[in-house]
Motif scaffolding. Structure first.
Motif, PDB file in Angstrom:
ATOM      1  N   HIS A   1       2.980   0.371  -7.909  1.00 42.92           N
ATOM      2  CA  HIS A   1       4.152   1.248  -7.797  1.00 42.92           C
ATOM      3  C   HIS A   1       3.935   2.590  -8.468  1.00 42.92           C
ATOM      4  CE1 HIS A   1       6.199  -2.135  -6.050  1.00 42.92           C
ATOM      5  NE2 HIS A   1       5.914  -2.877  -7.104  1.00 42.92           N
ATOM      6  N   GLU A   2       2.838   2.731  -9.231  1.00 43.50           N
ATOM      7  CA  GLU A   2       2.553   4.010  -9.874  1.00 43.50           C
ATOM      8  C   GLU A   2       1.981   5.039  -8.891  1.00 43.50           C
ATOM      9  OE1 GLU A   2       0.867   1.264 -10.000  1.00 43.50           O
ATOM     10  OE2 GLU A   2      -1.146   1.453 -10.865  1.00 43.50           O
TER      11      GLU A   2
ATOM     12  N   ASN B   1       1.670   0.655  -2.581  1.00 44.48           N
ATOM     13  CA  ASN B   1       2.967   0.310  -3.181  1.00 44.48           C
ATOM     14  C   ASN B   1       3.311  -1.147  -2.888  1.00 44.48           C
ATOM     15  OD1 ASN B   1       4.519   3.566  -2.615  1.00 44.48           O
ATOM     16  ND2 ASN B   1       3.364   2.841  -4.350  1.00 44.48           N
ATOM     17  N   SER B   2       3.117  -1.556  -1.633  1.00 42.98           N
ATOM     18  CA  SER B   2       3.514  -2.913  -1.266  1.00 42.98           C
ATOM     19  C   SER B   2       2.609  -3.957  -1.899  1.00 42.98           C
ATOM     20  CB  SER B   2       3.537  -3.070   0.255  1.00 42.98           C
ATOM     21  OG  SER B   2       2.219  -3.144   0.747  1.00 42.98           O
TER      22      SER B   2
ATOM     23  N   ARG C   1       2.068   7.647  -6.162  1.00 43.62           N
ATOM     24  CA  ARG C   1       3.108   8.535  -5.660  1.00 43.62           C
ATOM     25  C   ARG C   1       2.715   9.195  -4.345  1.00 43.62           C
ATOM     26  NH1 ARG C   1       6.035   6.279  -7.375  1.00 43.62           N
ATOM     27  NH2 ARG C   1       7.527   6.438  -9.054  1.00 43.62           N
TER      28      ARG C   1
END
Lengths: 87, 87
Positions: free
Chosen positions: B32-33, B27-28, B35
């Motif tokens: 962002h996909e 994510n970082s 989960r």
């Protein structure tokens, strides 16, 4: 939601002492049919989105950036379809 | 010669802090996909013999004895046929 599995293993020409130890342990447990073992990591990923092609591109990028050390490791990617099949 | 891949992962109801850390790192990095991530081990095995059914029985035994801790881990087995396909 797309599910994917990534396997990261040492390249064939890189020594794998952990795999060698596991192979010897299996032999000593009586599994004499085991000839060669390689040990690696696997990652099960859940991704938002529905486009398998885009997901594969993103996962390749993740492998190159973080999941694998491509100097000594190789990776393969299996997308799990909604029907549950591997591709 | 039979080739097989065994994946060993924590069961769904067991906390996987390593997977959580990898997910947050992805994510970082801008993915962002992503989960949910679960991390496990994979084993590539080469076995002598030509009988896939017998190989699968032997590999289940190896998993129960050594490769997986079946209290907290699950495993799946994929045999690679001579033609290279997964089953």
């Amino acid at each position: 939601m797309i599910r994917a599995r990534v396997n990261v293993l040492l390249k064939e020409d890189v020594m794998d002492p952990q795999g060698k130890a596991v192979g010897e342990a299996l032999n000593s447990l009586g599994h004499h049919e085991v000839r060669n073992v390689r040990v690696g990591r696997c990652f099960d990923l859940n991704l938002t989105g529905e486009d398998p092609a885009a997901a594969r591109v993103a996962i390749v990028e993740m492998c190159e950036q973080l999941l694998a050390n491509t100097v000594i490791e190789k990776y393969d990617i299996h997308l799990v379809s909604a029907a549950g099949g591997m591709s």
